[in-house]
Design an enzyme around this catalytic site. Structure first.
Site, PDB file in Angstrom:
ATOM      1  N   SER A   1       0.830  -1.223   0.000  1.00  0.00           N
ATOM      2  CA  SER A   1       0.000   0.000   0.000  1.00  0.00           C
ATOM      3  C   SER A   1       0.856   1.261   0.000  1.00  0.00           C
ATOM      4  O   SER A   1       0.564   2.230  -0.724  1.00  0.00           O
ATOM      5  CB  SER A   1      -0.968   0.001   1.182  1.00  0.00           C
TER       6      SER A   1
ATOM      7  N   HIS B   1      -1.893  -8.953   1.822  1.00  0.00           N
ATOM      8  CA  HIS B   1      -1.599  -7.678   2.516  1.00  0.00           C
ATOM      9  C   HIS B   1      -2.749  -7.405   3.504  1.00  0.00           C
ATOM     10  O   HIS B   1      -3.053  -8.260   4.333  1.00  0.00           O
ATOM     11  CB  HIS B   1      -1.417  -6.594   1.443  1.00  0.00           C
TER      12      HIS B   1
ATOM     13  N   ASP C   1      -2.335  -8.491  11.618  1.00  0.00           N
ATOM     14  CA  ASP C   1      -3.690  -8.902  11.240  1.00  0.00           C
ATOM     15  C   ASP C   1      -4.236 -10.064  12.067  1.00  0.00           C
ATOM     16  O   ASP C   1      -5.441 -10.304  12.079  1.00  0.00           O
ATOM     17  CB  ASP C   1      -3.713  -9.286   9.757  1.00  0.00           C
TER      18      ASP C   1
ATOM     19  N   ARG D   1       2.951  -4.742  16.744  1.00  0.00           N
ATOM     20  CA  ARG D   1       1.566  -4.263  16.618  1.00  0.00           C
ATOM     21  C   ARG D   1       0.620  -5.361  17.102  1.00  0.00           C
ATOM     22  O   ARG D   1      -0.456  -5.087  17.629  1.00  0.00           O
ATOM     23  CB  ARG D   1       1.260  -3.889  15.161  1.00  0.00           C
TER      24      ARG D   1
ATOM     25  N   HIS E   1       5.794 -12.765   7.528  1.00  0.00           N
ATOM     26  CA  HIS E   1       6.036 -11.381   7.130  1.00  0.00           C
ATOM     27  C   HIS E   1       7.239 -11.301   6.203  1.00  0.00           C
ATOM     28  O   HIS E   1       8.167 -12.097   6.309  1.00  0.00           O
ATOM     29  CB  HIS E   1       6.276 -10.477   8.351  1.00  0.00           C
TER      30      HIS E   1
END
Ligand code: NMX
Ligand code: MLT
Length: 433
Positions: A239, A269, A371, A325, A316
């Site tokens: 992105s 993604h 995610d 995160r 990743h």
């Protein structure tokens, strides 16, 4: 705005550094490219520059030099709430300076003035079939607003390259505050019979988002946390890279962000946050009321791998440890929903999945990414329409990529145009006869 003045000063200070590097050290080698990198998605090739954030494979993200806990700690908080103003975070990402409360509130007030969604955007979205994916609606809503671009107006009137950043900044400050409003509009259009909620003039970006979604406190803080955590992950992710690439052709912020959002919509993604919930729900369905156990989770993960699919939320391209995160959101869960069954199941998957991926031996990083942990929080607060989750990512991601393309203009970064080679050329380089 103090934000714009500070940014102008920072840009003036920064420009000579880029100019010097280019003029005096342009030939210094930064990275080599192997055959595997040319074929395999340029993994690890160092050929992008950003100062907004940096991703260390083991430590994870730093926003303007600060880790996630340090960032949350240092920024002005909304009174009585746990998380900082998103607007203050944006000031920080743009300028690298921690804003005072007064400087933050100035951005909050300015963004309120700019956040109303034009009627024609609502009309465009209402004209789309209701089963359109919310990411398509989000991207289309952003693109529909392209006619507002200040950059295009001023470019057409003729302006110096040194001034490009100014109308880009204005576009960014016009677009960014509209994004949570656009997201909430799409949510209520699709899932709440178009029963829309008016903005609340007293609320900041995170607070108003929760209000327009129709979800009570502490969802305002969930939104602030979510948008900040998802904002930036240096420049090579799809992105950020797409937004930068499109902007490098001097396309404006609307064109560039809409393109970046289309990249975020891919399952490898941002869409992985939807996939995680969808995987977990299917797993629970298959259990048919049985208690999940580590053994049942392991079997289901192997079934996914054996059917040639990826385990969503794990792995990743850069990270080689649990995504901070993920950890940050896990800490939120441990504090606010420690006994929630879905959180317990997500934790069980965390315990089992890395071992399964290691045993399979393909993924370079068996640990969870952002995610794997974001959906359970949304679910807990009542946002169960998981095909909407990537839109939330898209609101957050805009903070980082829009800061980046403003700096791209300020530093006069060139149109992006890497060189391609043919397979025969690679074979020749490799010495294959
Ligand atoms: N499940 C199964 N296989 C995996 C996984 C996974 N979670 N992660 C990597 N692999 C495979 C990968 O498909 C590749 O297989 P092959 O050789 O057959 O092509 C092999 O392991 C080596 O891949 P890596 O070099 O470890 O990973 P890469 O850098 O190519 O891709 C991801 C990174 C994130 C695309 C990959 O780990 C993945 O597909 N993860 C699942 C989807 C996901 O969670 N995406 C979200 C990423 C974060 N975000 O929000 O954007
Ligand atoms: C992101 O936040 O963009 C993802 O973790 C993907 C990446 O950094 O490659």
């Amino acid at each position: 705005m103090k934000l714009k003045k500070t940014l102008a000063k920072k840009i003036e200070e920064h420009r000579p550094r880029t100019t010097r590097l280019l003029k005096e050290f342009g030939d210094v080698e930064v990275s080599k490219v192997t055959v595997a990198q040319a074929i395999g998605g340029a993994r690890g090739v160092r050929c992008l520059v950003t100062d907004v954030s940096y991703l260390d494979p083991f430590e994870g993200i730093r926003f303007r030099g600060r880790t996630i806990p340090e960032t949350f700690e240092v920024l002005p908080k909304v009174p009585g709430r746990e998380y900082p103003y998103v607007e203050g975070f944006f000031y920080y990402l743009m300028t690298s300076e921690v804003p005072t409360e007064k400087e933050t509130l100035e951005v909050v007030e300015e963004f309120k003035k700019r956040r109303a969604l034009p009627q024609y955007v609502k009309d465009v979205l209402r004209a789309m079939p209701r089963d359109t994916h919310p990411m398509t609606m989000y991207s289309a809503g952003i693109l529909a607003m392209q006619r507002e671009s200040e950059f295009v107006k001023q470019y057409n009137e003729g302006m110096s390259k040194m001034e490009y950043w100014d109308p880009m900044f204005e576009d960014v400050c016009n677009l960014l505050p509209k994004l949570p409003v656009l997201a909430a509009f799409i949510y209520r259009l699709k899932y709440k019979d178009d029963d829309q909620i008016d903005a609340n003039p007293d609320l900041d970006m995170g607070g108003n988002f929760a209000h327009q979604m129709g979800i009570a406190e502490p969802y305002d803080d969930v939104a602030r946390m979510y948008f900040i955590l998802h904002s930036d992950h240096e420049s090579g992710n799809v992105s950020a890279h797409t937004t930068h690439l499109v902007a490098s052709a001097l396309s404006d912020a609307y064109y560039a962000l809409s393109a970046g959002i289309n990249g975020l919509a891919g399952p490898l993604h941002g869409l992985a946050n939807q996939e995680v919930l969808s995987w977990t729900m299917k797993f629970q369905e298959q259990l048919g009321g049985k208690e999940p156990t580590e053994e049942l989770v392991r079997e289901a993960l192997w079934d996914t791998l054996n059917s040639g699919q990826v385990i969503p939320g794990y792995g990743h391209a850069v990270l080689r440890k649990t995504d901070p995160r993920y950890t940050s959101q896990r800490e939120f869960c441990l504090k606010h929903l420690p006994d929630y069954p879905l959180f317990k199941l997500i934790s069980m998957i965390y315990k089992v999945a890395p071992g399964v991926l290691e045993e399979q031996g393909k993924a370079k990083n068996p640990w969870p990414n952002v995610d794997a942990q974001s959906g359970v929080i949304q679910w807990y607060y009542g946002l169960k329409e998981y095909d909407f989750y990537t839109v939330l990512f898209g609101v957050g991601r805009a903070l980082g990529v829009l800061a980046n393309i403003t700096w791209d203009r300020a530093l006069g970064y060139a149109i992006e145009r890497p060189k391609s080679v043919t397979t025969a050329m690679l074979e020749e380089v490799a010495g294959i006869k």
